[in-house]
Design an enzyme around this catalytic site. Structure first.
Site, mmCIF file in Angstrom:
data_model
loop_
_atom_site.group_PDB
_atom_site.id
_atom_site.type_symbol
_atom_site.label_atom_id
_atom_site.label_comp_id
_atom_site.label_asym_id
_atom_site.label_seq_id
_atom_site.Cartn_x
_atom_site.Cartn_y
_atom_site.Cartn_z
ATOM 1 N N HIS A 1 113.831 15.531 -79.611
ATOM 2 C CA HIS A 1 113.063 14.410 -79.047
ATOM 3 C C HIS A 1 111.918 13.954 -79.957
ATOM 4 O O HIS A 1 111.675 12.755 -80.111
ATOM 5 C CB HIS A 1 112.526 14.844 -77.677
ATOM 6 C CG HIS A 1 112.225 13.723 -76.750
ATOM 7 N ND1 HIS A 1 112.354 13.824 -75.387
ATOM 8 C CD2 HIS A 1 111.788 12.457 -76.960
ATOM 9 C CE1 HIS A 1 112.026 12.674 -74.815
ATOM 10 N NE2 HIS A 1 111.669 11.835 -75.759
ATOM 11 N N TYR B 1 112.174 14.103 -69.010
ATOM 12 C CA TYR B 1 112.006 12.978 -68.079
ATOM 13 C C TYR B 1 112.010 13.507 -66.639
ATOM 14 O O TYR B 1 113.019 14.025 -66.148
ATOM 15 C CB TYR B 1 113.113 11.927 -68.250
ATOM 16 C CG TYR B 1 113.126 11.213 -69.589
ATOM 17 C CD1 TYR B 1 112.127 11.420 -70.534
ATOM 18 C CD2 TYR B 1 114.139 10.318 -69.918
ATOM 19 C CE1 TYR B 1 112.143 10.767 -71.766
ATOM 20 C CE2 TYR B 1 114.164 9.655 -71.146
ATOM 21 C CZ TYR B 1 113.157 9.901 -72.058
ATOM 22 O OH TYR B 1 113.179 9.256 -73.275
HETATM 23 N N1 LIG Z 1 112.883 9.013 -77.824
HETATM 24 C C1 LIG Z 1 111.704 8.695 -77.333
HETATM 25 O O1 LIG Z 1 110.656 9.255 -77.700
HETATM 26 C C2 LIG Z 1 111.631 7.604 -76.304
HETATM 27 C C3 LIG Z 1 110.378 7.034 -75.974
HETATM 28 C C4 LIG Z 1 110.370 6.008 -75.038
HETATM 29 C C5 LIG Z 1 111.555 5.576 -74.466
HETATM 30 N N2 LIG Z 1 112.754 6.175 -74.785
HETATM 31 C C6 LIG Z 1 114.024 5.764 -74.151
HETATM 32 O O2 LIG Z 1 114.162 4.356 -74.272
HETATM 33 C C7 LIG Z 1 114.327 3.768 -72.987
HETATM 34 C C8 LIG Z 1 113.748 2.359 -72.977
HETATM 35 O O3 LIG Z 1 112.394 2.348 -73.304
HETATM 36 P P1 LIG Z 1 111.235 2.124 -72.215
HETATM 37 O O4 LIG Z 1 111.681 2.595 -70.897
HETATM 38 O O5 LIG Z 1 110.009 2.722 -72.813
HETATM 39 O O6 LIG Z 1 110.965 0.551 -72.235
HETATM 40 P P2 LIG Z 1 111.814 -0.799 -72.084
HETATM 41 O O7 LIG Z 1 113.243 -0.506 -71.846
HETATM 42 O O8 LIG Z 1 111.449 -1.639 -73.263
HETATM 43 O O9 LIG Z 1 111.137 -1.460 -70.814
HETATM 44 C C9 LIG Z 1 111.367 -1.034 -69.497
HETATM 45 C C10 LIG Z 1 110.573 -1.963 -68.597
HETATM 46 O O10 LIG Z 1 111.048 -3.303 -68.779
HETATM 47 C C11 LIG Z 1 111.466 -3.833 -67.530
HETATM 48 N N3 LIG Z 1 112.665 -4.640 -67.783
HETATM 49 C C12 LIG Z 1 113.932 -4.190 -67.960
HETATM 50 N N4 LIG Z 1 114.766 -5.225 -68.174
HETATM 51 C C13 LIG Z 1 114.017 -6.354 -68.116
HETATM 52 C C14 LIG Z 1 114.326 -7.712 -68.245
HETATM 53 N N5 LIG Z 1 115.570 -8.128 -68.475
HETATM 54 N N6 LIG Z 1 113.308 -8.619 -68.134
HETATM 55 C C15 LIG Z 1 112.036 -8.199 -67.906
HETATM 56 N N7 LIG Z 1 111.688 -6.904 -67.772
HETATM 57 C C16 LIG Z 1 112.669 -5.986 -67.874
HETATM 58 C C17 LIG Z 1 111.760 -2.639 -66.643
HETATM 59 O O11 LIG Z 1 111.553 -3.031 -65.281
HETATM 60 P P3 LIG Z 1 112.354 -2.394 -64.010
HETATM 61 O O12 LIG Z 1 112.547 -0.934 -64.299
HETATM 62 O O13 LIG Z 1 111.444 -2.691 -62.879
HETATM 63 O O14 LIG Z 1 113.671 -3.130 -63.879
HETATM 64 C C18 LIG Z 1 110.713 -1.651 -67.125
HETATM 65 O O15 LIG Z 1 109.456 -1.904 -66.521
HETATM 66 C C19 LIG Z 1 113.603 4.779 -72.075
HETATM 67 O O16 LIG Z 1 113.903 4.576 -70.712
HETATM 68 C C20 LIG Z 1 114.089 6.072 -72.649
HETATM 69 O O17 LIG Z 1 115.408 6.356 -72.213
HETATM 70 C C21 LIG Z 1 112.803 7.164 -75.716
#
Ligand SMILES: NC(=O)c1ccc[n+]([C@@H]2O[C@H](COP(=O)([O-])OP(=O)(O)OC[C@H]3O[C@@H](n4cnc5c(N)ncnc54)[C@H](OP(=O)(O)O)[C@@H]3O)[C@@H](O)[C@H]2O)c1
Length: 272
Positions: free
Chosen positions: A118, A57
């Site tokens: 990962h 990241y």
């Molecule tokens: N292991 C893997 O391969 C892998 C892959 C993808 C993700 N991940 C992990 O999982 C975490 C979460 O997944 P993600 O970042 O892909 O997606 P997510 O958490 O589903 O979505 C994040 C997005 O949703 C918005 N958001 C957050 N809370 C909200 C709410 N209450 N209402 C409306 N919108 C909201 C955020 O906006 P703002 O930021 O503007 O507040 C951001 O744009 C990642 O950050 C990472 O740590 C792991």
């Protein structure tokens, strides 16, 4: 918030903060550091104690920012649960040890609570696990896990790990049931392995579901909160929504205290 008991008697908050796109995508981007640091500080202030990051990241910059926010918070290290992840092409014996040391240095800590592979590697899992097992013995890592592994790969990893895997981190949400359909959720639940749901919000689709909107409206909650509560209501499922905006950070943390009724769960289960 309910917590999950861990084998060593400590516990894990089931809702953590994701950090993907904090500090850049696959490359470091420092242009929004102030905003990200402010979000991390605010998260710690309102009670987040579980954080998910990875060496990839921001090419390490997410770990640096998280480390800085944690240090500045003054919160005792043992009150925080930090997950990081090794990129699969580092998974040789020496590469694994180097990758872990890099994550520890950037985070400014002498141990990781959880260290995940990962993605499934093309390198032999055996070499990686020799190093990962040694890192656990040396107390550089408390727990091991995997990410994006299917059931056959999980079984191989379980056989190679000297300690039980704590989690498989996979995409799972109201609108993405791939890892329920492919048997990973059931395998995790039957073997006492947590399923960490990533990308739990599927933002675009949350806004477009009338069922979700009506359950949320009836409870005075937001669709995002209901989507998170649905995940956390399932045995052995934890989740790590990413948020930078204060309103989102607050909403998501509060979602961990929403108890859905069996009728609401049935209506949400049927959405996929
Ligand atoms: N292991 C893997 O391969 C892998 C892959 C993808 C993700 N991940 C992990 O999982 C975490 C979460 O997944 P993600 O970042 O892909 O997606 P997510 O958490 O589903 O979505 C994040 C997005 O949703 C918005 N958001 C957050 N809370 C909200 C709410 N209450 N209402 C409306 N919108 C909201 C955020 O906006 P703002 O930021 O503007 O507040 C951001 O744009 C990642 O950050 C990472 O740590 C792991």
């Amino acid at each position: 918030m309910k917590t999950y008991p861990l084998p060593d008697g400590t516990s894990l908050p089931p809702l953590g903060l994701g950090t993907w796109r904090m500090g850049g995508g696959m490359n470091a981007d420092t242009s929004r550091d102030a905003e990200v640091l402010e979000a991390l500080r605010y998260a710690l202030q309102i009670g987040y104690r579980h954080f998910d990051t990875a060496e990839i990241y921001g090419n390490g910059h997410a770990e640096e920012l998280l480390g800085r926010a944690l240090r500045e918070s003054g919160i005792p290290r043992e009150e925080i649960f930090i997950t990081s992840k090794i990129w699969p092409n580092h998974l040789t014996y020496d590469g694994t040890r180097r990758a872990c040391e890099g994550s520890l240095r950037r985070l400014g800590t002498d141990y990781l609570d959880l260290y995940l592979i990962h993605w499934p590697p093309s390198l032999p899992l055996e070499d990686g696990f020799r190093a990962l097992n040694a890192l656990v013995r040396e107390e550089r890592v408390r727990y091991l896990g995997v990410s994006n592994f299917d059931v056959p790969l999980m079984r191989r990893a379980e056989a190679l790990s000297e300690t039980p895997l704590l989690t498989n981190q996979v995409p799972y949400s109201l609108f993405n049931r791939d890892y329920a359909r492919n048997g990973v959720l059931k395998h995790c639940q039957e073997h006492g392995i947590l399923l960490t749901a990533y990308t739990p919000l599927e933002k675009g689709r949350l806004a477009n579901s009338p069922v979700l909107a009506s359950i949320a409206a009836a409870r005075g909650a937001t669709p995002a909160q209901i989507a998170l509560a649905w995940l956390l209501a399932q045995p052995g499922v934890i989740t790590i929504p990413k948020a930078v905006q204060r309103r989102h950070l607050e909403e998501n943390l509060a979602a961990a205290d929403i108890q859905l009724t069996p009728e609401e769960m049935r209506a949400l289960d049927a959405l996929a």
